[in-house]
Design a protein around this motif. Structure first.
Motif, PDB file in Angstrom:
ATOM      1  N   UNK A   1       0.747  -0.991   0.124  1.00 57.90           N
ATOM      2  CA  UNK A   1       0.096  -0.095  -0.158  1.00 57.90           C
ATOM      3  C   UNK A   1       0.474   1.332   0.096  1.00 57.90           C
ATOM      4  N   UNK A   2       0.633   2.491  -1.089  1.00 62.32           N
ATOM      5  CA  UNK A   2       1.597   3.331  -1.104  1.00 62.32           C
ATOM      6  C   UNK A   2       0.574   3.977  -0.055  1.00 62.32           C
ATOM      7  N   UNK A   3       1.648   5.029   0.709  1.00 60.21           N
ATOM      8  CA  UNK A   3       0.737   5.681   1.791  1.00 60.21           C
ATOM      9  C   UNK A   3       0.598   6.596   1.455  1.00 60.21           C
ATOM     10  N   UNK A   4      -0.402   7.541   2.220  1.00 58.53           N
ATOM     11  CA  UNK A   4      -1.024   8.992   1.823  1.00 58.53           C
ATOM     12  C   UNK A   4      -0.558   9.826   3.092  1.00 58.53           C
ATOM     13  N   UNK A   5       0.759  10.117   2.777  1.00 62.60           N
ATOM     14  CA  UNK A   5       1.287  10.884   3.834  1.00 62.60           C
ATOM     15  C   UNK A   5       0.588  12.644   4.515  1.00 62.60           C
ATOM     16  N   UNK A   6       0.244  12.949   3.590  1.00 63.90           N
ATOM     17  CA  UNK A   6       0.434  14.596   3.182  1.00 63.90           C
ATOM     18  C   UNK A   6       1.662  15.241   3.525  1.00 63.90           C
ATOM     19  N   UNK A   7       0.998  17.010   3.181  1.00 64.52           N
ATOM     20  CA  UNK A   7       2.479  17.667   3.076  1.00 64.52           C
ATOM     21  C   UNK A   7       3.131  17.943   4.203  1.00 64.52           C
ATOM     22  N   UNK A   8       2.888  17.737   5.323  1.00 62.70           N
ATOM     23  CA  UNK A   8       4.089  17.860   6.839  1.00 62.70           C
ATOM     24  C   UNK A   8       4.601  16.736   7.261  1.00 62.70           C
ATOM     25  N   UNK A   9       4.632  15.975   6.158  1.00 57.47           N
ATOM     26  CA  UNK A   9       5.063  14.265   6.243  1.00 57.47           C
ATOM     27  C   UNK A   9       7.020  14.628   6.564  1.00 57.47           C
ATOM     28  N   UNK A  10       7.203  14.188   7.091  1.00 55.53           N
ATOM     29  CA  UNK A  10       9.123  14.117   7.340  1.00 55.53           C
ATOM     30  C   UNK A  10       9.935  12.954   6.744  1.00 55.53           C
ATOM     31  N   UNK A  11      10.900  13.413   5.985  1.00 57.18           N
ATOM     32  CA  UNK A  11      11.130  12.656   5.274  1.00 57.18           C
ATOM     33  C   UNK A  11      12.500  11.896   6.302  1.00 57.18           C
ATOM     34  N   UNK A  12      13.361  11.005   5.953  1.00 64.68           N
ATOM     35  CA  UNK A  12      13.496  10.478   6.856  1.00 64.68           C
ATOM     36  C   UNK A  12      15.355  11.006   7.642  1.00 64.68           C
ATOM     37  N   UNK A  13      15.533  12.049   6.724  1.00 67.09           N
ATOM     38  CA  UNK A  13      16.956  13.073   7.092  1.00 67.09           C
ATOM     39  C   UNK A  13      16.503  13.396   8.197  1.00 67.09           C
ATOM     40  N   UNK A  14      14.989  13.805   8.443  1.00 68.13           N
ATOM     41  CA  UNK A  14      14.391  14.811   9.505  1.00 68.13           C
ATOM     42  C   UNK A  14      14.158  13.684  10.638  1.00 68.13           C
ATOM     43  N   UNK A  15      13.519  13.131  10.385  1.00 64.37           N
ATOM     44  CA  UNK A  15      12.835  11.833  11.971  1.00 64.37           C
ATOM     45  C   UNK A  15      14.633  11.670  11.309  1.00 64.37           C
ATOM     46  N   UNK A  16      15.353  11.347  11.476  1.00 62.18           N
ATOM     47  CA  UNK A  16      16.561  10.424  12.208  1.00 62.18           C
ATOM     48  C   UNK A  16      17.161  11.402  13.032  1.00 62.18           C
TER      49      UNK A  16
END
Length: 382
Positions: free
Chosen positions: A132-147
């Motif tokens: 399932x392709x996730x629908x994350x919305x505009x606020x979703x953070x890429x891995x470098x921010x989460x990291x």
RNA sequence: GGAGAGAUGGCCGAGUGGUUUAAGGCGCACGCCUGGAAAGCGUGUUUACCUGAAAGGGUAACGAGGGUUCGAAUCCCUCUCUCUCCGCCA
């Protein structure tokens, strides 16, 4: 390296297959065969002269033993001229062999008939897609921010220690990395692969045998003092385990798996491709390598794809399988599938695995053969 | 880093200038023998390239590369690797 007998006996087919790479296939093959003919002519002549010389030497030996010194001396004077032409022929032969070898090394592997035509990654064919392709919305953070936020890894600390592209994993990030490595290894081992821990540096002979040299000289880290290369993938040491070997029928198939860090200079990379962990100079990879009889290799390629699919499904990642087009394939591959995972925040597909069949291209270079049905000739493995 | 010893076929191991066409042994394969097996006996047992429809024939290879010689596993030089001892050392 393509096999010369193959080019000689299947010229048309070879040209047709190579054409998919959008190169001058006919020209390259024609030149290879022409150089081969020249080489053989020289060898014929040289072998003949050498046989003459051997005969003469034997005769001189007989004369000496028979005490006929004078006759022996006469015979000796005859060898002088012969010696000169042998010297010359040997040099010409060596030269011809080198030119031929150099030329053959520049010819990429011939794509399989299933490989689609095309020049760029857009021409790759999507074979299947799952998850399932996730629908994350505009606020979703890429891995470098989460990291950064969760202290999973740091690129800045890596810069301090080493330079850009050398991530430092810590805490849960380090644990996740270790868990993934163990997961991939364990899955492979239960599927029947043998685990190996190879050296992380190789000599030039190994790098040549798997095709990194001379092709990708500038992409490898080179420890000049000892003339060693940091491995760009575990494929290099694990495949080189079988360099210069002749396997028995019963030893096939070979199924090896190994984890190593991989080192790549990635000269020329830029932009969004290198954000975060998308493309780094040191990364971890679990490699599976199989050595098979030619008749099994393409079935095994599919088997390996299924193995990787199983891993991605177990991790519950949305993924797709690509069949690379002629223009996007690696130099030594005859057919390659790429597996890509969808990164929700980046909104793009990222390559996580690449599975190739090399046919005899690598084993020819490795001098890896096996004793097959035909007793007169040892065959290259796939 | 220093000193010494070594590197020969699938394995062990002989071989210091000319039937080395690499002894001998082990292993392996095939045959004989046997009711079957073991033992015994016999035959065979490397790789690459060239040539040939094939059988066969030719050339090269004794760690690698040069040299001496009509001729090198054997003599000389350089390098690589392994082992032993010494030194240094995260």
């Amino acid at each position: 390296m393509l096999e010369l007998p193959y080019l000689r006996e299947n010229r048309e087919e070879a040209v047709a297959r190579l054409s998919k790479r959008n190169i001058d296939a006919a020209g390259l093959v024609a030149k290879a065969l022409e150089l081969d003919e020249q080489r053989r002519a020289i060898q014929n002549e040289a072998d003949g002269k050498l046989a003459e010389m051997n005969e003469l030497s034997r005769a001189i030996g007989e004369l000496m033993k028979g005490g006929k010194k004078a006759e022996a001396e006469v015979a000796k004077t005859k060898t002088t001229e012969l010696k000169g032409s042998i010297q010359l022929l040997k040099e010409r032969l060596e030269n011809a062999e080198k030119i031929q070898q150099d030329h053959l090394c520049t010819i990429p592997n011939a794509p399989n008939s299933k490989v689609p035509l095309g020049r760029t990654p857009e021409d790759n064919k999507v074979v299947m897609q799952d998850g399932i392709i996730p629908e994350l919305g505009a606020a979703a953070k890429p891995h470098w921010e989460l990291g950064e936020e969760y202290n999973l890894f740091s690129l800045d600390l890596g810069v301090k220690l080493t330079g850009a592209g050398f991530p430092v994993y810590s805490g849960q990030g380090a644990k996740l990395q270790r868990a993934l490595i163990a997961f991939f290894l364990d899955k492979a081992v239960t599927t029947g692969y043998r685990e190996v821990i190879p050296p992380h540096m190789v000599n030039a002979a190994s790098a040549f045998a798997t095709g990194q040299l001379p092709d990708k000289e500038g992409q490898m880290y080179h420890a000049v003092a000892d003339d060693l290369y940091l491995i760009p993938t575990a494929e290099v040491p694990i495949t080189n385990l079988y360099r210069d070997m002749i396997l028995d029928d019963a030893q096939l198939p070979v199924k090896n798996v190994g984890y190593t860090p991989c080192f790549r200079r990635e000269a020329g990379s830029y932009g969004k491709d290198v954000r975060g962990l998308n493309r780094v100079h040191q990364f971890d990879k679990v490699e599976i390598v199989r050595i098979e009889k030619p008749e099994n290799s393409y079935a095994v390629l599919e088997e390996m794809v299924e193995h990787v699919k199983g891993l991605l499904q177990a991790l519950e990642l949305p993924y797709r399988q690509l069949l690379l087009c002629g223009g996007d394939m690696g130099f030594s591959s005859a057919m390659t599938y790429d597996m890509e995972v969808y990164a929700g925040a980046q909104k793009r597909w990222l390559e996580v695995s690449s599975i190739s069949c090399f046919e005899t291209f690598q084993s020819n270079r490795l001098k890896l053969r096996y004793r097959g049905e035909d007793k007169n000739r040892n065959c290259c493995t796939h």
